[in-house]
Structures are given as structure tokens and as C-alpha cells.
Design an enzyme around this catalytic site. Structure first.
Site, PDB file in Angstrom:
ATOM      1  N   SER A   1      44.948  -7.428 -17.834  1.00  0.00           N
ATOM      2  CA  SER A   1      45.890  -8.118 -18.703  1.00  0.00           C
ATOM      3  C   SER A   1      47.326  -7.784 -18.285  1.00  0.00           C
ATOM      4  O   SER A   1      47.671  -7.935 -17.121  1.00  0.00           O
ATOM      5  CB  SER A   1      45.623  -7.753 -20.166  1.00  0.00           C
ATOM      6  OG  SER A   1      46.322  -8.618 -21.028  1.00  0.00           O
TER       7      SER A   1
ATOM      8  N   ASP B   1      38.691 -17.470 -20.474  1.00  0.00           N
ATOM      9  CA  ASP B   1      39.852 -16.734 -20.965  1.00  0.00           C
ATOM     10  C   ASP B   1      41.105 -17.613 -20.944  1.00  0.00           C
ATOM     11  O   ASP B   1      41.521 -18.075 -19.879  1.00  0.00           O
ATOM     12  CB  ASP B   1      40.069 -15.503 -20.082  1.00  0.00           C
ATOM     13  CG  ASP B   1      41.272 -14.679 -20.499  1.00  0.00           C
ATOM     14  OD1 ASP B   1      41.775 -14.872 -21.618  1.00  0.00           O
ATOM     15  OD2 ASP B   1      41.693 -13.834 -19.685  1.00  0.00           O
TER      16      ASP B   1
ATOM     17  N   HIS C   1      38.432 -12.114 -21.012  1.00  0.00           N
ATOM     18  CA  HIS C   1      39.490 -11.256 -20.507  1.00  0.00           C
ATOM     19  C   HIS C   1      38.904  -9.943 -19.977  1.00  0.00           C
ATOM     20  O   HIS C   1      38.256  -9.200 -20.712  1.00  0.00           O
ATOM     21  CB  HIS C   1      40.434 -10.973 -21.674  1.00  0.00           C
ATOM     22  CG  HIS C   1      41.876 -10.875 -21.292  1.00  0.00           C
ATOM     23  ND1 HIS C   1      42.523 -11.798 -20.515  1.00  0.00           N
ATOM     24  CD2 HIS C   1      42.826  -9.955 -21.617  1.00  0.00           C
ATOM     25  CE1 HIS C   1      43.802 -11.465 -20.389  1.00  0.00           C
ATOM     26  NE2 HIS C   1      44.002 -10.351 -21.039  1.00  0.00           N
TER      27      HIS C   1
END
Length: 493
Positions: free
Chosen positions: A177, A409, A440
Site C-alpha cells: 500500500s 483491489d 490489497h
């Protein structure tokens, strides 16, 4: 990553690492902590420079980090640095990194991001004290820490082995991320300090207006679920006009006085199902309610209460301006801190698309700018163009970075999804993990993801082979780049 006020990016980092994602080293721990969820939770500390870009400011602050050396091949095994992102770093999680560390006989270290968790330079999070909170400062933190840790490790091993001399271990960086973006950016800015990087679900492209986020949710949901969510949103908007308090009570969100904040919360809640690889938790009850003439708003509110609140620990408080304005340092400070980074560097303003939107059109650019102004004052504005100019966005011109993304995602729209065509040796490979519940960071965490499941097992993914195939690619690139790096290190000794 504590819960995130922006599309659960913050929540991602927190849960993806429950340490890294939002980071610590020198004792070798024996055995796993907390029933195997962490490799270690033993805190260590490093005196970090506050402002890396001032020749006059020599202030420092204590930055938390962790280390796990049980698998390290002494003295020249690799060091894997797991970057923590936008949340407290509570230890080194026992996920797929531990599998890689054992395979490559690597030590694992993890550094907490400045300001988050216990690594705050100030006693207050007032806007004037946040001026040193940025990705640029965080990257320099990592560089300074890497130098400190390498020297410290060398000294420790020399004493242990009763020898002198220098052995520079090969380093490899990991992140998911926002911390995945940091992993890629570190390789870009400090290529001499790492042999390569894994950038899992890495949001390397700052985005001012981000309607593609909502469009990806619709695509991931499929036609039936998407239609049910769109109808639900219209019913919620109507309900706010008819009986505002009753609707918010249904969602346990009466503290959200601003309707825009409530509608953003309602939109964000659906993100969790797709971002964390569990779309059926949302879509099965919603499609069933629509087919059977059930109460769509009640079905959605039940999903929020039982899954978002019950499993992930989400709270409507995360979206409350009163909460986000709190400058005291608490366990929930990550919400305010991440919004500051959003409002100054990366934006990711998840606005409703002009057509065929799932979220309310009240969640628009003006809403986000007003929130930034309310929280931090008039002068705060996301310099998205400057961020992309500095790092290159999804056209990042660095080598030896593996980019991975889950097919469902919504954040993958801000990541790099195609290999650079100008690099004939394909040193910036990019892989999409395609499966029904691949979200994710699925390459590191497996499927589905929840705060209760840290292990990176792929068996619960709808297509374990898809995850394992990408993991095999990751292993091959790490193996190649570490071998190349060792050759350079040997020639320089």
C-alpha cells in the site's frame, strides 16, 4: 493500519503489517509471539534526525523499530527491511515475509513511520508540528536507519565472531500500500542502498480526483451487486432527507453531524469487502435482498455493523471531524496524520464518477478540500503534480522493483500495472493476481484479509494458484537481484 479515513488505505497499512504498513531490532527472539501472529514485538529505538533537509536543524526524535534474526545466515545473509506505513507498528507480523526470510536465510527489520505509533517527534499534532510529516522525510529516515543498522549489526557480529573487518549485507525492501510506494520510491532515490524492492499494491501515483477508484469497485462487484449498491446509495440519500437521525442510528453513526462525512463513511464501508478480499460478505446479502424485495438499507447497515464494525473494528468515529481535529497523541492519532499526508501530498480524493456512480455525488472534490481546510487550515493543499514529478508516478524510472496488485483491489488504479517498455531486461516487472477475492496485498497476506488473520496463507484464496504463481515470480526476482548484488559487494570489498 488503524482504520483509514480515506478508502481504508490507512486501515490496510495497519492490518497489513499490524506493524509494517504503516516497523523495529538487536535481540534474537526465540519462538513466535501472540500465538504465532508476530515474529517479534520486542521494541528497539533509534535516534532519528527530525529534518533531513536542513543544515542547521539538528534536532532528533526516538523512532521505534523491530528485528528478527532467527533465520539470518551469519555473517553475510541478506537483510529484509519491512517498511511500516501510515499506522502504529506493533511488531513484525508472521506473514509471507517470514516464509521468504527463512528461504533466503535473511534477517528481518522493520521501522515505524515518523509521527505514527510511538515515533512522534512532538507532544502535539497541531498543524504547525506536522511540517516534517512527508514521504520525503520518511525515505530519508529509512536511509539513515539502514546505515545505522548495518553498522550496528556489523559491530555486533564482529564481537560475536571475534573478528574485525567489514561485511556489507545485501538489503531488500518490502512494503504494501503506502509503504509499498515507499519501497518503490526508496529504490528510486537510494538505489545504492538496496538490491531491490517489492512494491505490493503500491500506490505510487498520487491522484487529485480519483473516480477510477469507484469504477473499480463497480467492476469488482459485478453487475448484480453493483446495481444493488447503487440503489442502496439512493435510498440512503433519500432517508437522510426524510429522517436524518434514524438513518444514522441504523449505521451506529449518529456522531457524524455533517451529511457529507456520513455519506463518505457509507461509501468507504463497501470498499472493505473488495480491498481485503472478501466480496461475498457484502455482495451475497445485497443481491439476495434486491432479488427478494428486502430492505436494502437494512441489509447494508447489517453488513457494516457485523463485518466492518464486528470483524475489522471500524468505528464511525474515524470520520468525525471532532475526532480528526484532536491534536492529542493517542492510539487513534493515525487518522489525523494520514489525512495530513492526503491533504498535502497524494490526495487520492475518491470522488463520484460523473456517470454510473456507486457513491453519493456529494462525495466530490469540494467535499475533500473542505475537509482538508477544516482539519489543517487554509494553506494546506495536496501538491499532487509536485509529488508525481518528484517520484514519476506510475512511470517511475527505477529498476529492480516488483509491482504486484490484486485484481479486485480498487487501489490498483493508482499503482504500476505494466512493465516499463524501455527496459529490455524487464527489471520493473508487474503482476496482477487475478481471482475472486484477491485484494490489497494478497501476495503478502493471502485471502481473505482480516485483523485476526496475519498469516500469508494462500489456501483461502479463490484461486491459490494465482497467488502462488506471483509469489514464485517474486522469489525468482529476489534470488536474481540478491545474487547480482552480492557480486557487486564482493568486488567492492
Amino acid at each position: 493500519m488503524a482504520t483509514a479515513a480515506i478508502g481504508f488505505l490507512l486501515l490496510l497499512s495497519y492490518f497489513l503489517s499490524l506493524s509494517y504498513g504503516l516497523v523495529q531490532p538487536r535481540r534474537i527472539s526465540h519462538g513466535l509471539s501472540e500465538s504465532g501472529k508476530y515474529l517479534t514485538r520486542d521494541e528497539l529505538w533509534f535516534n532519528q534526525t527530525l529534518d533531513h533537509f536542513s543544515p542547521y536543524d539538528h534536532r532528533r526524535f526516538r523512532q521505534r523499530y523491530y528485528e528478527y534474526l532467527d533465520h539470518l545466515r551469519v555473517p553475510d545473509g541478506p537483510i529484509f527491511l519491512m517498511i511500516c506505513g501510515e499506522g502504529p507498528c506493533n511488531g513484525i507480523p508472521n506473514d509471507y515475509i517470514s516464509v521468504l526470510a527463512k528461504k533466503f536465510e535473511a534477517g528481518v527489520v522493520s521501522l515505524e513511520h515518523r509521527y505514527y505509533g510511538k515515533s512522534s517527534p512532538f507532544n502535539s499534532l497541531a498543524t504547525e508540528n506536522l511540517k516534517y510529516l512527508s514521504s520525503k522525510q520518511a525515505l530519508s529516515d529509512l536511509a539513515a536507519f539502514r546505515g545505522y543498522y548495518q553498522a550496528s549489526l556489523l559491530e555486533s557480529l564482529n564481537v560475536k565472531l571475534n573478528r574485525s573487518g567489514k561485511v556489507d549485507n545485501p538489503w531488500f525492501f518490502f512494503g504494501a500500500s503506502y509503504s509499498g510506494a515507499l519501497s518503490a520510491w526508496f529504490r528510486l532515490k537510494f538505489p545504492h542502498l538496496t538490491c531491490g524492492s517489492l512494491a505490493s499494491s503500491a500506490v505510487v501515483r498520487a491522484v487529485y480526483e480519483f473516480p477510477a477508484f469507484d469504477k473499480q469497485i463497480g467492476e469488482s462487484a459485478g453487475p448484480e451487486c453493483k446495481a444493488a449498491l447503487q440503489e442502496t446509495n439512493k435510498l440512503v440519500e433519500l432517508g437522510l432527507k426524510v429522517n436524518n437521525k434514524a438513518v444514522k442510528t441504523l449505521f451506529n453513526a449518529t456522531e457524524l453531524d455533517v451529511d457529507g462525512d456520513f455519506l463518505y463513511f457509507v461509501a468507504d464501508a463497501q470498499v472493505m469487502a473488495f480491498q481485503y478480499g472478501n466480496p461475498d460478505k457484502l455482495c451475497v446479502p445485497m443481491v439476495e435482498a434486491k432479488k427478494n424485495g428486502g430492505d436494502l438499507v437494512e441489509a447494508y447497515a447489517k453488513y457494516v455493523r457485523e463485518y466492518c464494525f464486528g470483524v475489522f473494528g471500524l468505528s464511525a468515529k474515524t470520520y468525525s471531524r471532532k475526532h480528526l481535529l484532536d491534536t492529542a497523541i493517542t492510539l487513534e492519532s493515525s487518522d489525523r496524520l494520514w489525512w495530513f499526508q492526503v491533504c498535502t501530498e497524494v490526495a487520492y480524493f475518491q470522488v463520484a464518477p460523473a456517470n454510473d456512480s456507486i457513491r453519493s455525488h456529494q462525495v466530490n472534490t469540494e467535499y475533500h478540500l473542505d475537509l482538508c481546510k477544516s482539519l489543517f487550515g487554509k494553506g494546506v493543499y495536496p501538491e499532487v503534480d509536485a509529488t508525481n514529478l518528484y517520484y514519476g508516478g506510475d512511470r517511475i524510472a527505477a529498476t529492480k522493483i516488483v509491482f504486484t496488485n490484486g485484481s479486485q483491489d480498487p487501489w490498483r488504479q493508482a499503482s504500476k500495472q505494466t512493465s516499463s517498455p524501455d527496459l529490455v531486461d524487464d527489471t520493473v516487472p508487474s503482476y496482477i493476481i487475478t481471482c475472486h477475492n484477491c485484494g490489497h496485498g494478497s501476495d503478502l497476506r493471502g485471502c481473505p484479509q482480516s485483523p485476526l488473520i496475519i498469516e500469508g496463507d494462500s489456501k483461502n484464496c479463490s484461486s491459490p494458484d494465482a497467488v502462488n504463481k506471483v509469489r514464485q515470480h517474486i522469489i525468482e526476482h529476489i534470488d536474481l537481484w540478491l545474487s547480482q548484488c552480492r557480486g557487486v559487494l564482493r568486488s567492492s570489498i
